[in-house]
Design an enzyme around this catalytic site. Structure first.
Site, short mmCIF file in Angstrom:
data_model
loop_
_atom_site.label_atom_id
_atom_site.label_comp_id
_atom_site.label_asym_id
_atom_site.label_seq_id
_atom_site.Cartn_x
_atom_site.Cartn_y
_atom_site.Cartn_z
CG ASP A 139 -2.02 -1.06 1.11
OD1 ASP A 139 -1.95 -1.90 0.20
OD2 ASP A 139 -2.92 -1.08 1.97
CG ASP B 32 -3.33 -5.03 -2.85
OD1 ASP B 32 -3.29 -5.66 -3.92
OD2 ASP B 32 -3.89 -5.47 -1.83
#
Length: 317
Positions: free
Chosen positions: A134, A168
């Site tokens: 992230d 991600d």
């Protein structure tokens, strides 16, 4: 236009970036903050509009909070309180700055954001974003209380940047263009054919026409062959385009993952064209990748995606 200089060594108006931002008046429409070389180990919250930050030399903003770390009250931070830098006001731009979350891999630190964009009309040029899980959160208008206009949410433009992470590491539901960037997947030491991570986790709203466009980018890694996915849909209508990119051998032939939700193969909006390299989608791509007509491909550009009804000019720095 006001100009401010920040220096760690007493040769500027301020010794830290946040103090410089806090000094900006509410009625000032544009402020340029020149940041002299150094490693600034503080979290930064850009809460004033019209700020432009320019790094002079090697400028690094670094902090290290992960989702599993605990605050002063003993509560875990969770994903959305870990950012090193938060952009919470519109018309922000940055050049020649490195943004780092040094918390480490998600296996022990959890999610750890280097950047959280909560605002519209945000630009980065020749910047670096370093993290693991992230790294860049392109925002969630519902969470941030941001009202989208005509389906365009949290517009962002990244030009000639370097973005590093593993799982991600570009995620959220903003509308963002990455032009001429290097997208580097950190090696998690998976064997060939394993799962070394996902580049994107878009959560584009159904009514939003575009999510992420990667144009003329280079997808690189030292990870093993056939280990990295281009993305997986965080929400049903995830929209991601890779156009005219170079893709290394680390990219999986199937390219995309459905996040264990087969129904998202019908609703997600993933597409590719014009890419080259051993990981490009010539054969073996997931059958549910959308095919975009050539005429529509020609109409898609950073300017058309990001201009909006207010005529935002991404080429004006």
């Amino acid at each position: 236009m006001r100009e401010i200089t920040v220096s760690l060594f007493g040769k500027g108006d301020f010794a830290d970036i946040q103090s410089a931002i806090d000094s900006v008046g509410e009625d000032e429409k544009q402020t340029t903050i020149y940041i002299k070389e150094g490693v600034y180990r503080n979290r930064v919250n850009v809460n004033k509009p019209g700020i432009r930050m320019i790094g002079l030399g090697r400028v690094i903003i670094s902090y290290g909070i992960g989702a599993v770390h605990r605050d002063a009250y003993g509560k875990e931070y969770g994903t959305f309180r870990t950012e090193t830098v938060s952009i919470g006001a519109p018309d922000f731009s940055a050049e020649n700055i490195t943004f780092v979350n040094s918390a480490g891999p998600g296996s022990f630190a959890g999610q750890a954001l280097a950047l959280y964009v909560r605002a519209d009309r945000v630009k980065f040029r020749r910047c670096r974003f370093i993290g693991n899980q992230d790294t860049i959160y392109t925002g969630n208008p519902g969470e941030a209380g941001f009202q989208c206009r005509n389906g365009i949410e949290h517009r962002q433009y990244y030009e000639d940047c370097y973005i590093e992470g593993d799982v991600d590491f570009i995620f959220g539901n903003g509308t963002a263009v990455f032009k001429g960037c290097e997208i580097y997947s950190v090696d998690r030491h998976e064997k060939e054919g394993g799962n070394n991570g996902y580049i994107t986790a878009a959560s584009t709203n159904p009514e939003t026409k575009y999510g992420y466009l990667f144009l003329d980018c280079r997808l690189t890694s030292s990870a093993a062959k056939n280990t990295v996915y281009l993305g997986r849909p965080w929400r049903d209508a995830a929209n991601v385009i890779f156009a005219d990119c170079y893709m290394g051998a680390h990219i999986k032939p199937e390219g995309w993952h459905n996040w264990g939700k087969p129904e998202r193969e019908e609703t997600s909006r993933y597409s590719e064209w014009g890419s080259t390299g051993p990981g490009a989608g010539n054969t073996g791509r997931a059958a549910w990748v959308k095919q975009v007509p050539e005429e529509e491909q020609k109409a898609i550009s950073p300017e058309t995606i990001l201009r909006g009804d207010d005529g935002w000019d991404i080429n004006r720095w």
